[in-house]
Design a protein around this motif. Sequence first.
Motif, mmCIF file in Angstrom:
data_model
loop_
_atom_site.group_PDB
_atom_site.id
_atom_site.type_symbol
_atom_site.label_atom_id
_atom_site.label_comp_id
_atom_site.label_asym_id
_atom_site.label_seq_id
_atom_site.Cartn_x
_atom_site.Cartn_y
_atom_site.Cartn_z
ATOM 1 N N LEU A 182 0.820 -1.210 0.000
ATOM 2 C CA LEU A 182 0.000 0.000 0.000
ATOM 3 C C LEU A 182 0.859 1.267 0.000
ATOM 4 O O LEU A 182 0.372 2.348 -0.348
ATOM 5 N N ILE A 183 2.119 1.137 0.365
ATOM 6 C CA ILE A 183 3.036 2.282 0.286
ATOM 7 C C ILE A 183 3.398 2.584 -1.161
ATOM 8 O O ILE A 183 3.407 3.740 -1.590
ATOM 9 N N PHE A 184 3.688 1.542 -1.922
ATOM 10 C CA PHE A 184 4.204 1.739 -3.282
ATOM 11 C C PHE A 184 3.109 1.872 -4.345
ATOM 12 O O PHE A 184 3.257 2.649 -5.290
ATOM 13 N N SER A 185 2.034 1.129 -4.206
ATOM 14 C CA SER A 185 1.074 1.035 -5.310
ATOM 15 C C SER A 185 0.356 2.333 -5.672
ATOM 16 O O SER A 185 0.029 2.536 -6.838
ATOM 17 N N PRO A 186 0.088 3.260 -4.722
ATOM 18 C CA PRO A 186 -0.640 4.474 -5.138
ATOM 19 C C PRO A 186 0.226 5.588 -5.716
ATOM 20 O O PRO A 186 -0.295 6.640 -6.080
ATOM 21 N N ILE A 187 1.553 5.387 -5.807
ATOM 22 C CA ILE A 187 2.412 6.445 -6.340
ATOM 23 C C ILE A 187 2.099 6.650 -7.822
ATOM 24 O O ILE A 187 2.066 5.697 -8.603
ATOM 25 N N LEU A 188 1.889 7.907 -8.223
ATOM 26 C CA LEU A 188 1.523 8.222 -9.615
ATOM 27 C C LEU A 188 2.789 8.285 -10.475
ATOM 28 O O LEU A 188 3.288 9.363 -10.817
ATOM 29 N N LEU A 189 3.264 7.126 -10.883
ATOM 30 C CA LEU A 189 4.546 7.040 -11.582
ATOM 31 C C LEU A 189 4.482 7.427 -13.052
ATOM 32 O O LEU A 189 5.495 7.808 -13.648
ATOM 33 N N PHE A 190 3.302 7.333 -13.670
ATOM 34 C CA PHE A 190 3.249 7.237 -15.127
ATOM 35 C C PHE A 190 2.769 8.490 -15.856
ATOM 36 O O PHE A 190 2.031 8.427 -16.832
ATOM 37 N N THR A 191 3.157 9.655 -15.389
ATOM 38 C CA THR A 191 2.900 10.952 -16.036
ATOM 39 C C THR A 191 1.461 11.058 -16.553
ATOM 40 O O THR A 191 0.530 10.836 -15.804
ATOM 41 N N LEU A 192 1.282 11.386 -17.842
ATOM 42 C CA LEU A 192 -0.047 11.682 -18.374
ATOM 43 C C LEU A 192 -0.966 10.470 -18.491
ATOM 44 O O LEU A 192 -2.123 10.610 -18.890
ATOM 45 N N THR A 193 -0.468 9.291 -18.132
ATOM 46 C CA THR A 193 -1.291 8.081 -18.206
ATOM 47 C C THR A 193 -2.598 8.245 -17.434
ATOM 48 O O THR A 193 -3.644 7.731 -17.852
ATOM 49 N N TYR A 194 -2.576 8.982 -16.346
ATOM 50 C CA TYR A 194 -3.747 9.072 -15.469
ATOM 51 C C TYR A 194 -4.780 10.094 -15.945
ATOM 52 O O TYR A 194 -5.876 10.157 -15.391
ATOM 53 N N THR A 195 -4.424 10.908 -16.939
ATOM 54 C CA THR A 195 -5.308 12.010 -17.325
ATOM 55 C C THR A 195 -5.598 12.066 -18.824
ATOM 56 O O THR A 195 -6.219 13.017 -19.279
ATOM 57 N N THR A 196 -5.172 11.052 -19.569
ATOM 58 C CA THR A 196 -5.303 11.083 -21.025
ATOM 59 C C THR A 196 -6.360 10.101 -21.509
ATOM 60 O O THR A 196 -6.327 8.921 -21.156
ATOM 61 N N PHE A 197 -7.272 10.588 -22.326
ATOM 62 C CA PHE A 197 -8.312 9.743 -22.916
ATOM 63 C C PHE A 197 -7.722 9.057 -24.149
ATOM 64 O O PHE A 197 -7.619 9.642 -25.224
ATOM 65 N N ALA A 198 -7.292 7.815 -23.987
ATOM 66 C CA ALA A 198 -6.656 7.076 -25.074
ATOM 67 C C ALA A 198 -6.802 5.577 -24.829
ATOM 68 O O ALA A 198 -6.706 5.126 -23.683
ATOM 69 N N PRO A 199 -7.032 4.784 -25.887
ATOM 70 C CA PRO A 199 -7.254 3.342 -25.714
ATOM 71 C C PRO A 199 -6.053 2.593 -25.164
ATOM 72 O O PRO A 199 -6.209 1.698 -24.326
ATOM 73 N N TYR A 200 -4.847 2.930 -25.617
ATOM 74 C CA TYR A 200 -3.660 2.233 -25.114
ATOM 75 C C TYR A 200 -3.495 2.477 -23.619
ATOM 76 O O TYR A 200 -3.169 1.573 -22.845
ATOM 77 N N VAL A 201 -3.728 3.713 -23.218
ATOM 78 C CA VAL A 201 -3.632 4.079 -21.805
ATOM 79 C C VAL A 201 -4.639 3.280 -20.984
ATOM 80 O O VAL A 201 -4.314 2.760 -19.905
ATOM 81 N N MET A 202 -5.861 3.173 -21.487
ATOM 82 C CA MET A 202 -6.881 2.417 -20.762
ATOM 83 C C MET A 202 -6.475 0.950 -20.636
ATOM 84 O O MET A 202 -6.717 0.307 -19.612
ATOM 85 N N GLY A 203 -5.846 0.403 -21.681
ATOM 86 C CA GLY A 203 -5.363 -0.976 -21.629
ATOM 87 C C GLY A 203 -4.325 -1.172 -20.543
ATOM 88 O O GLY A 203 -4.310 -2.201 -19.848
ATOM 89 N N ILE A 204 -3.452 -0.173 -20.362
ATOM 90 C CA ILE A 204 -2.452 -0.219 -19.288
ATOM 91 C C ILE A 204 -3.135 -0.181 -17.925
ATOM 92 O O ILE A 204 -2.792 -0.931 -17.004
ATOM 93 N N LEU A 205 -4.127 0.691 -17.799
ATOM 94 C CA LEU A 205 -4.803 0.856 -16.515
ATOM 95 C C LEU A 205 -5.598 -0.389 -16.113
ATOM 96 O O LEU A 205 -5.889 -0.592 -14.932
ATOM 97 N N LEU A 206 -5.948 -1.221 -17.085
ATOM 98 C CA LEU A 206 -6.681 -2.455 -16.783
ATOM 99 C C LEU A 206 -5.768 -3.606 -16.374
ATOM 100 O O LEU A 206 -6.241 -4.622 -15.860
ATOM 101 N N LEU A 207 -4.460 -3.466 -16.600
ATOM 102 C CA LEU A 207 -3.525 -4.576 -16.373
ATOM 103 C C LEU A 207 -3.572 -5.135 -14.943
ATOM 104 O O LEU A 207 -3.675 -6.362 -14.769
ATOM 105 N N PRO A 208 -3.509 -4.311 -13.894
ATOM 106 C CA PRO A 208 -3.560 -4.891 -12.531
ATOM 107 C C PRO A 208 -4.838 -5.673 -12.277
ATOM 108 O O PRO A 208 -4.800 -6.721 -11.608
ATOM 109 N N PHE A 209 -5.961 -5.191 -12.794
ATOM 110 C CA PHE A 209 -7.234 -5.882 -12.570
ATOM 111 C C PHE A 209 -7.245 -7.238 -13.263
ATOM 112 O O PHE A 209 -7.720 -8.232 -12.703
ATOM 113 N N ILE A 210 -6.697 -7.307 -14.476
ATOM 114 C CA ILE A 210 -6.665 -8.575 -15.206
ATOM 115 C C ILE A 210 -5.705 -9.559 -14.538
ATOM 116 O O ILE A 210 -5.984 -10.767 -14.475
#
Length: 603
Positions: A182-210
Amino acid sequence: MNMLKQHFEKIFIIISLTFLFLSIVILLIIPPTAGYEISIYDVYPPFFWFSIIFSIVSAQMSLLFGYLADKNKFGIYSYLLIILNDLVLIFLPIIRGYFLFGTGDVMSHLGFLQVIFNSGFIGSNNMYPLIHVLASSLVILTGLDVKTVINFFPQFSSLFFLLSFYLIARSFYKKDVFYLALIFSPILLFTLTYTTFAPYVMGILLLPFIIFLYFKSQSDKSVVFTILLLISLISIVFLHPLISQIYVLLFIVMTLIYYNQDKLFKKEFKLNLRSGMNLILLISVIFFSWNAYLYLVTKDIKKFYAGLIGEGSGSTLGTYTSTISYAQPNYIDLVNLTFSKYGQYIIMGIIGIFCVICLVKIIRNNKIKENYLFSYILPSMMFILFLLLSVTTFVGTYIFDFARFIPLAFIFAIIFIPVCVNKKLKTIKLEVINGKLSKYGIFKLVSFGLILLLVVYFSTFNLYFSPIVKTSNEQMGKAEFNGMATFFDIRNDNFQILSMGISPYRIYDAIYGKNVKKKMISYEGVTPPDHFGYSENSSFSQVVNQSTYFILSKRGEILYPSLYSEYKDKWRFNPSDFQKLKESDNGVHRIYSNGDLNIFLME
């Protein structure tokens, strides 16, 4: 030391909550933007950023001390404080009142949405239909404006991404490692990944859930998790072609581990990974069927190929080398820029490599534990694989941008680093529990806190493009967008278009739809010559030699002074060039102006 056990966890939570409260007060005091701002970091005072960073680090230290005392009563509250700080950061474009956030691909994805609204179909050249179908459905169901949905969509996807790591932590780790995760996982490491409307980005964001779904489908043997996994993997193919192949790569590695576990680890794990082969076949069949259909529809192999894997280009290293050769910055500036852009990756990469070395030693000593398969071994192998892909695509000339692989490498690093850190902190933990913390233990804790501070600092200050990383803010202003809509309505489409600081091609997509043909609007864009040719001509119009529009955004006008103030002799345009263009060039006529956008005509 008893005080350490009883109070430090609470003290750090109070500090974190106080700094979070102060940062929110500052947000409420400062009004929204009135126009384009090249840096979101300059809008708020330094104390705001100090408050956010120290609120996050204080919550992390609360988790750490709770872990060390082996009585983490307030761990979930510390974690929620980190998440709340993350939400403040990733919602900043919305808090600032940005009309749209994203000036490149986001505009084209808005164009795909316009196709759906105009025709009721996804269009014949849409290789990424899932994200557009989801967004258009939200627009229809909620009645919200499409731009509002595009602005909020990435933030809620990012929240889902962060919470998915919580599910992984609950499933993969024992209680002690859980709080380190819980210390490491919430760090926002990935720059614009969290704020960009893009399919590749969404695919990355789904990786932990899958990853979580795959683990649960194997460990719990639950039909529900298996069905959710299959739905997710089938959906991924229609999200982005490259990201679907990355998942294939993941399951190939899993399958190889399963069939070679005796040779690699001298151990046979209880979890059965044979289903990885079935998932590879499932994704591959759907992938090739879908993309064969797209090729039959587009009838254009080059366009199909480019959409499938991206446009080829020179290496990032080559681009940086050329820029450095031209600008000739001093070593201090170069090191500062390198850490400003990639600081969190450098630090976490070093930690990740160290943890992989520790794993190799564990394997050699035959000390592999059953729970290491998903929490240490598999993520370590994927980390090394994607780190190598990042390095090779950074150095070589490849069709993929190296930035596509970096987030993948560190998603896996976040999974296994807590396991390694737990092993290294066990001695200190025993010292804390026994009330006898040594000087070396104190040194280790201080070092750990400083590392967290640096990672959070760098990841905060390159979360958005700004002069800090020599790139302009991705804000698309309402004045710019509406000004371009007016221009497209009244322009003569036989006239050439030059532009600076804005992409007419992308905005045309966003306004009229991705499938509408363009006349005299090129994808690459045509920029004016250096200093508008004033060094050899009295008027800009003498350079173009034909009827031409020149579109100048505020971004383009302030770009060089804002980003490269220390390299004035290298500027392609000076403030005096713009002043002459607007006030004394008789061959140039300003036909539109709204503060953020100027449009000129030369006939």
